[in-house]
Design a protein around this motif. Structure first.
Motif, PDB file in Angstrom:
ATOM      1  N   ASN A   1       1.059  -0.903  -0.427  1.00  0.00           N
ATOM      2  CA  ASN A   1       0.277  -0.192   0.373  1.00  0.00           C
ATOM      3  C   ASN A   1       1.003   0.944   0.043  1.00  0.00           C
ATOM      4  O   ASN A   1       2.146   0.997   0.115  1.00  0.00           O
ATOM      5  CB  ASN A   1      -1.123  -0.019   1.157  1.00  0.00           C
ATOM      6  CG  ASN A   1      -0.571  -0.304   2.951  1.00  0.00           C
ATOM      7  OD1 ASN A   1       0.676   0.384   2.737  1.00  0.00           O
ATOM      8  ND2 ASN A   1      -0.721  -1.025   3.523  1.00  0.00           N
ATOM      9  N   LEU A   2      -0.151   2.374  -0.706  1.00  0.00           N
ATOM     10  CA  LEU A   2       0.618   3.784  -0.455  1.00  0.00           C
ATOM     11  C   LEU A   2       1.780   4.265   0.633  1.00  0.00           C
ATOM     12  O   LEU A   2       2.686   4.300   1.057  1.00  0.00           O
ATOM     13  CB  LEU A   2      -0.327   4.651  -0.748  1.00  0.00           C
ATOM     14  CG  LEU A   2       0.974   5.872  -0.892  1.00  0.00           C
ATOM     15  CD1 LEU A   2       1.841   6.241  -1.421  1.00  0.00           C
ATOM     16  CD2 LEU A   2      -0.555   7.415  -1.521  1.00  0.00           C
ATOM     17  N   ALA A   3       0.173   4.010   2.102  1.00  0.00           N
ATOM     18  CA  ALA A   3       1.090   4.853   3.134  1.00  0.00           C
ATOM     19  C   ALA A   3       2.819   3.475   3.633  1.00  0.00           C
ATOM     20  O   ALA A   3       3.641   4.273   3.878  1.00  0.00           O
ATOM     21  CB  ALA A   3       0.409   3.717   4.099  1.00  0.00           C
ATOM     22  N   GLY A   4       2.477   2.310   2.623  1.00  0.00           N
ATOM     23  CA  GLY A   4       3.594   1.744   3.763  1.00  0.00           C
ATOM     24  C   GLY A   4       4.958   1.923   2.817  1.00  0.00           C
ATOM     25  O   GLY A   4       6.530   2.123   3.149  1.00  0.00           O
ATOM     26  N   ARG A   5       4.814   2.475   1.418  1.00  0.00           N
ATOM     27  CA  ARG A   5       6.221   3.111   0.560  1.00  0.00           C
ATOM     28  C   ARG A   5       5.892   4.539   1.190  1.00  0.00           C
ATOM     29  O   ARG A   5       7.329   4.555   0.619  1.00  0.00           O
ATOM     30  CB  ARG A   5       5.114   2.997  -0.965  1.00  0.00           C
ATOM     31  CG  ARG A   5       5.474   1.237  -1.191  1.00  0.00           C
ATOM     32  CD  ARG A   5       4.732   1.576  -2.518  1.00  0.00           C
ATOM     33  NE  ARG A   5       3.480   0.173  -3.379  1.00  0.00           N
ATOM     34  CZ  ARG A   5       2.754   0.061  -4.292  1.00  0.00           C
ATOM     35  NH1 ARG A   5       1.575   1.046  -4.315  1.00  0.00           N
ATOM     36  NH2 ARG A   5       2.159  -1.160  -3.085  1.00  0.00           N
ATOM     37  N   GLN A   6       4.913   4.734   1.305  1.00  0.00           N
ATOM     38  CA  GLN A   6       5.931   6.154   1.765  1.00  0.00           C
ATOM     39  C   GLN A   6       6.455   6.219   2.963  1.00  0.00           C
ATOM     40  O   GLN A   6       7.473   6.827   3.456  1.00  0.00           O
ATOM     41  CB  GLN A   6       4.474   7.528   2.391  1.00  0.00           C
ATOM     42  CG  GLN A   6       4.111   7.901   0.803  1.00  0.00           C
ATOM     43  CD  GLN A   6       2.881   9.287   1.051  1.00  0.00           C
ATOM     44  OE1 GLN A   6       3.496  10.036   0.582  1.00  0.00           O
ATOM     45  NE2 GLN A   6       2.551   9.720   2.152  1.00  0.00           N
ATOM     46  N   LEU A   7       6.351   5.952   4.294  1.00  0.00           N
ATOM     47  CA  LEU A   7       7.054   5.502   5.774  1.00  0.00           C
ATOM     48  C   LEU A   7       8.746   4.858   5.338  1.00  0.00           C
ATOM     49  O   LEU A   7       9.406   5.183   5.923  1.00  0.00           O
ATOM     50  CB  LEU A   7       6.452   4.417   6.245  1.00  0.00           C
ATOM     51  CG  LEU A   7       5.099   5.565   6.752  1.00  0.00           C
ATOM     52  CD1 LEU A   7       4.122   4.329   7.994  1.00  0.00           C
ATOM     53  CD2 LEU A   7       5.324   6.575   7.093  1.00  0.00           C
ATOM     54  N   GLY A   8       8.966   3.942   4.196  1.00  0.00           N
ATOM     55  CA  GLY A   8       9.510   3.151   4.230  1.00  0.00           C
ATOM     56  C   GLY A   8      10.915   4.189   3.185  1.00  0.00           C
ATOM     57  O   GLY A   8      11.654   4.531   3.538  1.00  0.00           O
ATOM     58  N   ILE A   9       9.631   4.938   2.239  1.00  0.00           N
ATOM     59  CA  ILE A   9      11.391   6.299   2.240  1.00  0.00           C
ATOM     60  C   ILE A   9      11.887   6.899   2.804  1.00  0.00           C
ATOM     61  O   ILE A   9      12.596   7.412   2.573  1.00  0.00           O
ATOM     62  CB  ILE A   9      10.262   6.772   0.678  1.00  0.00           C
ATOM     63  CG1 ILE A   9      10.470   5.704  -0.750  1.00  0.00           C
ATOM     64  CG2 ILE A   9      11.772   7.319   0.043  1.00  0.00           C
ATOM     65  CD1 ILE A   9      11.131   4.531  -1.286  1.00  0.00           C
ATOM     66  N   ALA A  10      10.850   7.376   3.363  1.00  0.00           N
ATOM     67  CA  ALA A  10      11.215   8.651   4.415  1.00  0.00           C
ATOM     68  C   ALA A  10      11.962   7.453   5.264  1.00  0.00           C
ATOM     69  O   ALA A  10      12.622   9.116   5.478  1.00  0.00           O
ATOM     70  CB  ALA A  10       9.409   8.363   5.005  1.00  0.00           C
ATOM     71  N   ALA A  11      11.664   6.893   5.709  1.00  0.00           N
ATOM     72  CA  ALA A  11      12.459   6.402   6.962  1.00  0.00           C
ATOM     73  C   ALA A  11      13.978   6.631   6.738  1.00  0.00           C
ATOM     74  O   ALA A  11      14.821   6.754   6.898  1.00  0.00           O
ATOM     75  CB  ALA A  11      12.065   5.086   7.524  1.00  0.00           C
ATOM     76  N   ALA A  12      14.312   5.766   5.271  1.00  0.00           N
ATOM     77  CA  ALA A  12      15.215   5.265   4.633  1.00  0.00           C
ATOM     78  C   ALA A  12      16.124   7.229   4.832  1.00  0.00           C
ATOM     79  O   ALA A  12      17.604   6.507   4.591  1.00  0.00           O
ATOM     80  CB  ALA A  12      15.208   5.215   3.085  1.00  0.00           C
ATOM     81  N   LEU A  13      15.443   8.349   4.223  1.00  0.00           N
ATOM     82  CA  LEU A  13      16.214   9.613   4.110  1.00  0.00           C
ATOM     83  C   LEU A  13      16.775   9.897   5.566  1.00  0.00           C
ATOM     84  O   LEU A  13      17.687  10.865   4.894  1.00  0.00           O
ATOM     85  CB  LEU A  13      15.038  10.239   3.372  1.00  0.00           C
ATOM     86  CG  LEU A  13      14.912   9.675   2.058  1.00  0.00           C
ATOM     87  CD1 LEU A  13      13.772  11.239   1.122  1.00  0.00           C
ATOM     88  CD2 LEU A  13      15.657  10.348   1.466  1.00  0.00           C
ATOM     89  N   GLU A  14      16.200   9.448   6.530  1.00  0.00           N
ATOM     90  CA  GLU A  14      16.380  10.325   7.514  1.00  0.00           C
ATOM     91  C   GLU A  14      17.696  10.058   8.069  1.00  0.00           C
ATOM     92  O   GLU A  14      18.522  11.033   8.417  1.00  0.00           O
ATOM     93  CB  GLU A  14      15.433  10.222   8.931  1.00  0.00           C
ATOM     94  CG  GLU A  14      13.940   9.986   8.627  1.00  0.00           C
ATOM     95  CD  GLU A  14      13.664  11.909   8.148  1.00  0.00           C
ATOM     96  OE1 GLU A  14      14.744  12.301   9.715  1.00  0.00           O
ATOM     97  OE2 GLU A  14      12.926  12.097   8.389  1.00  0.00           O
ATOM     98  N   PRO A  15      18.585   8.799   8.225  1.00  0.00           N
ATOM     99  CA  PRO A  15      19.792   8.493   8.454  1.00  0.00           C
ATOM    100  C   PRO A  15      20.506   9.182   7.631  1.00  0.00           C
ATOM    101  O   PRO A  15      21.943   9.731   8.013  1.00  0.00           O
ATOM    102  CB  PRO A  15      19.960   7.464   8.759  1.00  0.00           C
ATOM    103  CG  PRO A  15      18.867   6.581   7.919  1.00  0.00           C
ATOM    104  CD  PRO A  15      18.004   7.501   7.671  1.00  0.00           C
ATOM    105  N   LEU A  16      20.405   9.229   6.603  1.00  0.00           N
ATOM    106  CA  LEU A  16      21.357   9.922   5.576  1.00  0.00           C
ATOM    107  C   LEU A  16      21.282  11.570   5.820  1.00  0.00           C
ATOM    108  O   LEU A  16      22.247  11.863   5.490  1.00  0.00           O
ATOM    109  CB  LEU A  16      20.986  10.106   4.109  1.00  0.00           C
ATOM    110  CG  LEU A  16      20.524   8.376   3.220  1.00  0.00           C
ATOM    111  CD1 LEU A  16      20.232   7.656   1.984  1.00  0.00           C
ATOM    112  CD2 LEU A  16      22.060   7.944   3.642  1.00  0.00           C
ATOM    113  N   LEU A  17      20.092  12.138   6.191  1.00  0.00           N
ATOM    114  CA  LEU A  17      20.733  14.278   6.233  1.00  0.00           C
ATOM    115  C   LEU A  17      20.796  13.672   7.491  1.00  0.00           C
ATOM    116  O   LEU A  17      22.136  14.728   7.759  1.00  0.00           O
ATOM    117  CB  LEU A  17      18.865  13.771   6.591  1.00  0.00           C
ATOM    118  CG  LEU A  17      19.091  15.828   7.058  1.00  0.00           C
ATOM    119  CD1 LEU A  17      19.173  16.225   5.956  1.00  0.00           C
ATOM    120  CD2 LEU A  17      17.430  16.075   7.318  1.00  0.00           C
TER     121      LEU A  17
END
Length: 220
Positions: free
Chosen positions: A129-145
């Motif tokens: 579902n979209l929610a899972g995809r959005q949360l996954g991408i967002a969570a991946a960006l946090e440690p990189l930031l």
């Protein structure tokens, strides 16, 4: 080398020079080349990183919009492209050249942030579902930031923010602005926004293995 010369070097082309042991060398020619190609100049590095954030920013809301239209396959394809951009960003943050596709995921797993980022992108790829995809991408960006902030390339706390009044996410525009504002070299500041390196512009093998084709690909 000029800024465009640097942009024409694929990660694989650089690795073919800088990676692996040297068994015998009668001059310093190879050693000198390795030192020269160790990594981008700082301003080019900032530019390439900014282009990764721009690519994610452009497509992250589209993943949701496709899903809302009932195009689940299209949403998954966009999610996969976003994952590729996030993985490329992980290499850039850690100042590591990314290899060609056969070894891309394997070498990614050797990065310092591979566990945290990897779990998040795996969840995005597997989400139904979209929610899972959005949360996954967002969570991946946090440690990189956080890593970018630690390197003093950026100084902001949110990787993603709401996409205006719509139920989607996009990257915080402050990140891109801070990366680009830190560029000093006029020739790098003049590069077109968002186009990036040859690796960011194309996955066409016939381009990536041909030095002249790579140079043509980043000419504009």
């Amino acid at each position: 080398m000029s800024a465009r010369d640097w942009l024409s070097i694929s990660g694989q082309a650089a690795l073919e020079v800088v990676a692996g042991p040297i068994f015998s060398e009668t001059s310093d020619e190879l050693g000198s080349a390795r030192r020269a190609l160790e990594w981008y100049p700082d301003d080019v590095w900032r530019y390439v990183l900014a282009c990764d954030w721009i690519r994610v920013d452009q497509e992250l809301p589209l993943m949701g919009r496709a899903a809302d239209l009932g195009d689940d396959a299209g949403s998954r394809v966009i999610a996969a492209r976003l994952v590729c951009s996030v993985m490329h960003m992980a290499f850039m943050v850690e100042r590591r050249w990314p290899p060609y596709s056969k070894w891309f995921g394997t070498l990614f797993r050797t990065l310092a942030h591979a566990d945290e980022v990897g779990l998040a992108i795996d969840s995005a790829l597997r989400a139904n579902n979209l929610a899972g995809r959005q949360l996954g991408i967002a969570a991946a960006l946090e440690p990189l930031l956080r890593r970018q902030n630690a390197l003093e390339l950026t100084a902001t706390t949110r990787a993603t923010i709401p996409f205006w009044d719509r139920p989607y996410l996009h990257t915080d525009p402050v990140i891109i602005a801070q990366l680009l504002d830190g560029i000093v070299d006029p020739s790098v500041r003049a590069l077109p926004r968002g186009r990036g390196s040859v690796d960011q512009r194309t996955e066409n093998v016939d381009v990536l293995v041909d030095v002249n084709a790579r140079r043509s690909a980043v000419a504009n």
